[in-house]
Design an enzyme around this catalytic site. Structure first.
Site, PDB file in Angstrom:
ATOM      1  N   SER A  11      -4.731   2.994   4.142  1.00 50.91           N
ATOM      2  CA  SER A  11      -4.961   2.299   2.875  1.00 50.91           C
ATOM      3  C   SER A  11      -5.030   0.788   3.087  1.00 50.91           C
ATOM      4  O   SER A  11      -5.884   0.100   2.517  1.00 50.91           O
ATOM      5  CB  SER A  11      -3.846   2.645   1.880  1.00 50.91           C
ATOM      6  OG  SER A  11      -4.060   1.998   0.646  1.00 50.91           O
TER       7      SER A  11
ATOM      8  N   HIS B  33       7.182  -7.430  -2.519  1.00 51.23           N
ATOM      9  CA  HIS B  33       7.072  -6.788  -1.207  1.00 51.23           C
ATOM     10  C   HIS B  33       8.106  -7.362  -0.240  1.00 51.23           C
ATOM     11  O   HIS B  33       8.074  -7.051   0.956  1.00 51.23           O
ATOM     12  CB  HIS B  33       5.685  -7.039  -0.601  1.00 51.23           C
ATOM     13  CG  HIS B  33       4.576  -6.252  -1.228  1.00 51.23           C
ATOM     14  ND1 HIS B  33       4.709  -4.948  -1.645  1.00 51.23           N
ATOM     15  CD2 HIS B  33       3.273  -6.601  -1.476  1.00 51.23           C
ATOM     16  CE1 HIS B  33       3.550  -4.519  -2.126  1.00 51.23           C
ATOM     17  NE2 HIS B  33       2.676  -5.501  -2.045  1.00 51.23           N
TER      18      HIS B  33
ATOM     19  N   LYS C 289       0.807  -1.223   0.000  1.00 50.74           N
ATOM     20  CA  LYS C 289       0.000   0.000   0.000  1.00 50.74           C
ATOM     21  C   LYS C 289       0.839   1.273   0.000  1.00 50.74           C
ATOM     22  O   LYS C 289       0.457   2.308   0.538  1.00 50.74           O
ATOM     23  CB  LYS C 289      -0.990   0.008   1.182  1.00 50.74           C
ATOM     24  CG  LYS C 289      -1.819  -1.268   1.321  1.00 50.74           C
ATOM     25  CD  LYS C 289      -2.439  -1.703  -0.006  1.00 50.74           C
ATOM     26  CE  LYS C 289      -3.453  -0.728  -0.561  1.00 50.74           C
ATOM     27  NZ  LYS C 289      -3.976  -1.174  -1.895  1.00 50.74           N
TER      28      LYS C 289
END
Length: 304
Positions: free
Chosen positions: A131, A101, A46
């Site tokens: 988010s 990630h 995010k």
């Protein structure tokens, strides 16, 4: 591997989603064979991942830029550690854009030869938290948050997918000399998208004409991305996303945390993160009214 609950497992010290990846996928990512012209996009979840994913593929692939490639974003710039895309990464056209990630110590070992390039996009962590909270409401394979306060405490403790935000950004920055890496902030991109596109082009050694840069910027504007079925992740099946509860691309703003966090929650957040954040070389922008400084003009990078 430690099974945490129905949704999370812990492997090599990091929390991962049980429906998104496996220990085998993570091990495979570490040994993934790197090509010299690979471009990796690394983010904490995010942080503007889909936005940067789209920008990189627009810069590097003319077919995407001129609208002749009818390939969705996840197949054009797939993930190295997740099995949500079935695209064979080894057969992607060169230069490959690959997303992750992963923390620095679990990333493909071949990235440490400094030939391939990494773009690391970061964002102010309060907006990441908000988010991520909204995102968990629409992802079928994530636990629906019981309350924002509970979710915030898990975030501050690192008991969320990809673990603690501070560990992620601190780890990649501390070990930056091991990689060929460009740090770019979400807020800087939001404030001046064209300059950010040019900065990425310069880092990648990709020369685009003025019109080509204009095309990248136009297609990467948030509202245009949200309407583009190849870029807005609407192609994800209902087994992954419940779009009746919200959009993958929600607002794309800076400072949205102020619409959800109470003063007490914001102060609690600051108490937990402030000391370590102050040691990072990045001055975080908390509101779109602020003027985020380009990374190149920030204070000396010897504070870590």
């Amino acid at each position: 591997m430690e099974i945490v609950d129905e949704f999370l497992f812990k492997y090599k010290g990091i929390y991962f989603g049980r429906k998104q990846t496996t220990p085998e996928n993570i091990d495979s990512a570490e040994s993934f064979e790197i090509q010299d012209d690979d471009v990796f996009l690394i983010t904490y979840p995010k942080s503007g991942t889909v936005w940067a994913q789209n920008i990189l593929s627009l810069i590097l692939h003319e077919g995407h830029r001129d609208g002749t490639e009818n390939i969705n974003l996840m197949d054009r710039a797939p993930w190295v550690e997740y099995h949500i895309s079935l695209r064979d990464l080894t057969n992607l056209p060169s230069p490959r854009v690959i997303c992750s990630h992963l923390p620095y110590h679990l990333a493909p070992k071949g990235l440490r030869n400094k030939r391939a390039k990494i773009v690391y996009v970061f964002r102010n962590p309060k907006d990441i938290l908000v988010s991520m909270y909204h995102f968990h409401k629409i992802v079928v394979t994530f636990e629906t948050p019981k309350s924002f306060d509970t979710f915030m405490e898990n975030f501050l403790a690192g008991k969320v997918t990809n673990s603690l935000w501070l560990d992620h950004i601190e780890g990649w920055y501390t070990h930056k000399d091991d990689f060929n890496i460009l740090f770019l902030s979400y807020e800087e991109m939001k404030k001046d998208l064209r300059s950010s596109v040019l900065k990425i082009c310069n880092f990648l050694g990709k020369e685009l004409s003025g019109k080509e840069v204009d095309d990248v910027v136009d297609k990467a504007i948030f509202d245009n991305m949200k309407m583009d079925p190849r870029a807005n992740y609407r192609f994800l099946p209902s087994a992954h996303m419940d779009f009746s509860k919200g959009d993958f691309l929600r607002k794309g703003t800076v400072g949205d945390w102020k619409n959800l966090m109470t003063v007490a929650q914001s102060e609690r957040f600051d108490r937990v993160f402030k000391e370590r954040m102050e040691k990072l070389p990045f001055r975080f922008c908390w509101d779109i009214q602020e003027d985020p400084e380009p990374i190149s003009s920030l204070r000396e990078e010897n504070n870590m």
